[in-house]
Motif scaffolding. Sequence first.
Motif, PDB file in Angstrom:
ATOM      1  N   GLN A 101       0.831  -1.191   0.000  1.00 25.84           N
ATOM      2  CA  GLN A 101       0.000   0.000   0.000  1.00 25.84           C
ATOM      3  C   GLN A 101       0.870   1.247   0.000  1.00 25.84           C
ATOM      4  O   GLN A 101       1.856   1.329   0.736  1.00 25.84           O
ATOM      5  N   ARG A 123       0.214   4.958   0.619  1.00 24.06           N
ATOM      6  CA  ARG A 123      -0.559   6.123   1.019  1.00 24.06           C
ATOM      7  C   ARG A 123       0.311   7.365   0.870  1.00 24.06           C
ATOM      8  O   ARG A 123       1.454   7.383   1.342  1.00 24.06           O
ATOM      9  N   GLU A 180      -1.215  -2.169   6.737  1.00 22.69           N
ATOM     10  CA  GLU A 180      -0.747  -0.797   6.620  1.00 22.69           C
ATOM     11  C   GLU A 180       0.589  -0.635   7.305  1.00 22.69           C
ATOM     12  O   GLU A 180       0.799  -1.083   8.436  1.00 22.69           O
ATOM     13  N   ARG A 207      -9.968   2.234  -1.995  1.00 22.51           N
ATOM     14  CA  ARG A 207      -8.813   1.817  -1.201  1.00 22.51           C
ATOM     15  C   ARG A 207      -7.589   2.594  -1.658  1.00 22.51           C
ATOM     16  O   ARG A 207      -7.648   3.378  -2.596  1.00 22.51           O
ATOM     17  N   SER A 208      -6.488   2.369  -0.997  1.00 25.03           N
ATOM     18  CA  SER A 208      -5.297   3.130  -1.333  1.00 25.03           C
ATOM     19  C   SER A 208      -4.631   2.595  -2.605  1.00 25.03           C
ATOM     20  O   SER A 208      -4.969   1.527  -3.102  1.00 25.03           O
ATOM     21  N   THR A 209      -3.683   3.363  -3.098  1.00 21.49           N
ATOM     22  CA  THR A 209      -2.875   2.922  -4.232  1.00 21.49           C
ATOM     23  C   THR A 209      -1.946   1.802  -3.776  1.00 21.49           C
ATOM     24  O   THR A 209      -1.389   1.850  -2.676  1.00 21.49           O
TER      25      THR A 209
END
Length: 228
Positions: free
Chosen positions: A36, A38, A225, A72-74
Motif C-alpha cells: 500500500q 498512502r 498498513e 482503497r489506497s494505491t
Amino acid sequence: MPVPIETLAPRPLLRDEVFARLRDAIVDGTLAPGEQLRDGDVATWLGVSRTPVREALLELGRAGLVRALPGRSTVVSPLEERSLRDAQAVVAAMHRLVVQQAVPLMTPADIDRMRNANDRFADAQAAGDADAALAADEDFHAVALDVSGNAAARAVIAQYEPVLHRAERLRFASVEGRDSVARHARLIDLCASGDAEAAASVAEQTWQTLTVEAPGSEDPEPRPEETP
C-alpha cells in the motif's frame, strides 16, 4: 530589459525525484506487489509534501507500476504476464529503432562504452549481483539510445522499461541471464562492423527473449498498513 545571456542549470522537478525513488524501490523489490502506498506515508518517508507524491503516483500508474483500487489506497501492481508482454513488445521495437538509427553514427569510443558495460555485466552475472547486472545492462543499451538522439523513443522506453526491469531482476539471477552476455557481444560486433539492420534485429531479439512469465498473476491482497 535585455535578455540575459546566462541561464540557470535545469533542476529536476521534485515530482521526478519522488517518481525515481518510488520506481527504483518497486523495481528492486523494496516495495513488493500489493504494498500500500498512502501519499501521507510516502511523503513522510521521503521528506516531501503530498503534492509531488500524488503527481509521482499518477506517473507510476501510467507506467503500470502502481494501481489505484476503488475505495482503497494505491498499491504496487502485481507482475502480470499480459502487462509484461505488452511492455516487452513496445520496448523491443523502440530498441530496434534506436540501434538502427545509431549504428551509422557510432564512433570507436561508443563501441568501447558498450564493451565496457558488457564486461561489467558479465562480472556482475558471475558474482550473482542482480542489481549490478541490471545497472550494467542499462548502461549497455543507453549507448545506442544516446547516439541516436531519438527523444521520442527515449520517452517511450523510460515509461515502459521499468515494468520489464522487475522481471529482469529475476532473469539476471538465472542461467538465462548469462546468455545475455553473448547476445550483447554479438550486438557489439555488428555495431562495430556498421551492419545497422542486423544489429537492430539482434537488439530487438535481446528484449524479446526476456522471460515475462509472471509468478502468480492474480492480484495479491494488500499488505497490512505500514510506512514504506
